[in-house]
Design a protein around this motif. Structure first.
Motif, PDB file in Angstrom:
ATOM      1  N   ASN A 134       0.824  -1.203   0.000  1.00 30.30           N
ATOM      2  CA  ASN A 134       0.000   0.000   0.000  1.00 30.30           C
ATOM      3  C   ASN A 134       0.865   1.262   0.000  1.00 30.30           C
ATOM      4  O   ASN A 134       1.647   1.474   0.924  1.00 30.30           O
ATOM      5  CB  ASN A 134      -0.882  -0.034   1.252  1.00 30.30           C
ATOM      6  N   GLY A 135       0.733   2.102  -1.003  1.00 31.39           N
ATOM      7  CA  GLY A 135       1.442   3.382  -1.027  1.00 31.39           C
ATOM      8  C   GLY A 135       2.600   3.401  -1.999  1.00 31.39           C
ATOM      9  O   GLY A 135       3.072   2.361  -2.453  1.00 31.39           O
ATOM     10  N   VAL A 136       3.069   4.618  -2.273  1.00 28.16           N
ATOM     11  CA  VAL A 136       4.139   4.817  -3.265  1.00 28.16           C
ATOM     12  C   VAL A 136       5.453   4.214  -2.768  1.00 28.16           C
ATOM     13  O   VAL A 136       6.115   3.451  -3.473  1.00 28.16           O
ATOM     14  CB  VAL A 136       4.326   6.332  -3.544  1.00 28.16           C
ATOM     15  N   LEU A 137       5.809   4.537  -1.511  1.00 35.37           N
ATOM     16  CA  LEU A 137       7.087   4.057  -0.970  1.00 35.37           C
ATOM     17  C   LEU A 137       7.117   2.540  -0.878  1.00 35.37           C
ATOM     18  O   LEU A 137       8.108   1.913  -1.222  1.00 35.37           O
ATOM     19  CB  LEU A 137       7.330   4.679   0.411  1.00 35.37           C
ATOM     20  N   THR A 139       5.499   0.491  -2.684  1.00 34.73           N
ATOM     21  CA  THR A 139       5.567  -0.071  -4.033  1.00 34.73           C
ATOM     22  C   THR A 139       7.003  -0.023  -4.557  1.00 34.73           C
ATOM     23  O   THR A 139       7.504  -1.006  -5.091  1.00 34.73           O
ATOM     24  CB  THR A 139       4.635   0.728  -4.985  1.00 34.73           C
ATOM     25  N   PHE A 140       7.663   1.132  -4.381  1.00 32.54           N
ATOM     26  CA  PHE A 140       9.021   1.258  -4.910  1.00 32.54           C
ATOM     27  C   PHE A 140      10.050   0.498  -4.076  1.00 32.54           C
ATOM     28  O   PHE A 140      10.996  -0.053  -4.613  1.00 32.54           O
ATOM     29  CB  PHE A 140       9.411   2.740  -5.027  1.00 32.54           C
TER      30      PHE A 140
END
Lengths: 194, 77
Positions: A134-137, A139-140
């Motif tokens: 969950n979330g941008v961080l 994911t990356f």
């Protein structure tokens, strides 16, 4: 240390992602820097006050006599406390561990320095494994929650912010398949005996 | 007649109070080092704890030495 069953082999050991450790350590970094900034600011303001006023100008924060020794004493005492705090947080992070063996999943959670929980789940009790990134961080940086639905007393087994949850899920499902195959073979053999 | 406030209590840091504070910090460090070492020895999985123990001891020894020397300097001045 974890006591393993007979012929049990550890296949995978995983911890929370380092980013979760960083998030917890960041406030301590600020705690360490703030007194240094305050001392520097007081010194600068003191010297400005001394220079800007007339002959009667006085530095309210003079670094002379026993003052530097006192400041260093207080500052380093504070920094030692911050250092100890950082290692308490690291220990809490390091002792939280997920172990996947060819028999079961073991989740060790160090809740506090004197509070520890060890949960174990046999692979044949698994019903479903889901991951939640969950979330941008997340994911990356590739971390997320791992949820294991079980047929046991505890219906859901949640391991939060684990790194690379997809690989762990694949290993668990692979081992679950093997465990179920073994169980089927045992049942067929038992039926044949009857 | 204008009432005057009593003078504020004088406060000074003496070498004795510095050494008491040093003793408190040293005891805190010793207790926490014992607790952390126990956890690393009893529950550690993997060998990273040995390296981190080294880092912890080097860092905290440095801080303790600086604290001791500054307390000594303060007492002698």
């Amino acid at each position: 240390m974890i006591d393993l069953e007979q012929n049990e082999q550890v296949l995978l050991t995983s911890r929370r992602h380092w980013f979760t450790l960083f998030v917890r350590l960041f406030p301590l970094l600020l705690f360490a820097i703030v007194p240094i900034v305050i001392i520097a600011a007081l010194q600068v303001l003191g010297s400005i006050a001394e220079n800007s006023l007339t002959a009667g100008g006085k530095n309210f924060f003079p670094l002379s006599g026993s003052m530097p020794a006192l400041i260093i004493f207080l500052l380093f005492s504070w920094l030692l406390c911050v250092w100890i705090g950082a290692f308490i947080i690291w220990t809490d992070y390091y002792l939280d561990v997920l172990i996947v063996t060819d028999h079961r999943i073991i989740n060790v959670e160090q809740k506090a320095l004197f509070s520890r929980e060890i949960a174990s789940l046999h692979l044949d009790k698994i019903q479903d494994v889901t991951i939640d990134i969950n979330g941008v961080l997340a994911t990356f940086l590739i971390f997320g929650d791992l949820r294991i639905q079980t047929a046991g007393e505890v219906e859901e087994f949640v391991i939060r912010n684990v790194k690379d949850p997809t690989t762990i899920k694949n290993v668990i499902l692979e081992q679950h398949e093997k465990a179920m195959k073994k169980l089927r073979v045992v049942r067929i053999e038992k039926n044949d005996d009857v | 007649m204008i009432p005057t406030l009593p003078p504020p209590p004088s406060f000074s840091i003496t070498p004795a109070s510095i050494w008491i504070l040093f003793a408190v910090v040293a005891i805190l460090w010793a207790v926490m080092t014992g607790v952390l070492n126990y956890h690393w020895k009893a529950y550690s999985i993997g060998n990273k704890a040995v390296f981190m123990k080294f880092i912890y001891l080097v860092g905290s020894s440095f801080f303790l030495i600086v604290i001791f020397l500054s307390a000594l300097t303060f007492s002698l001045q």
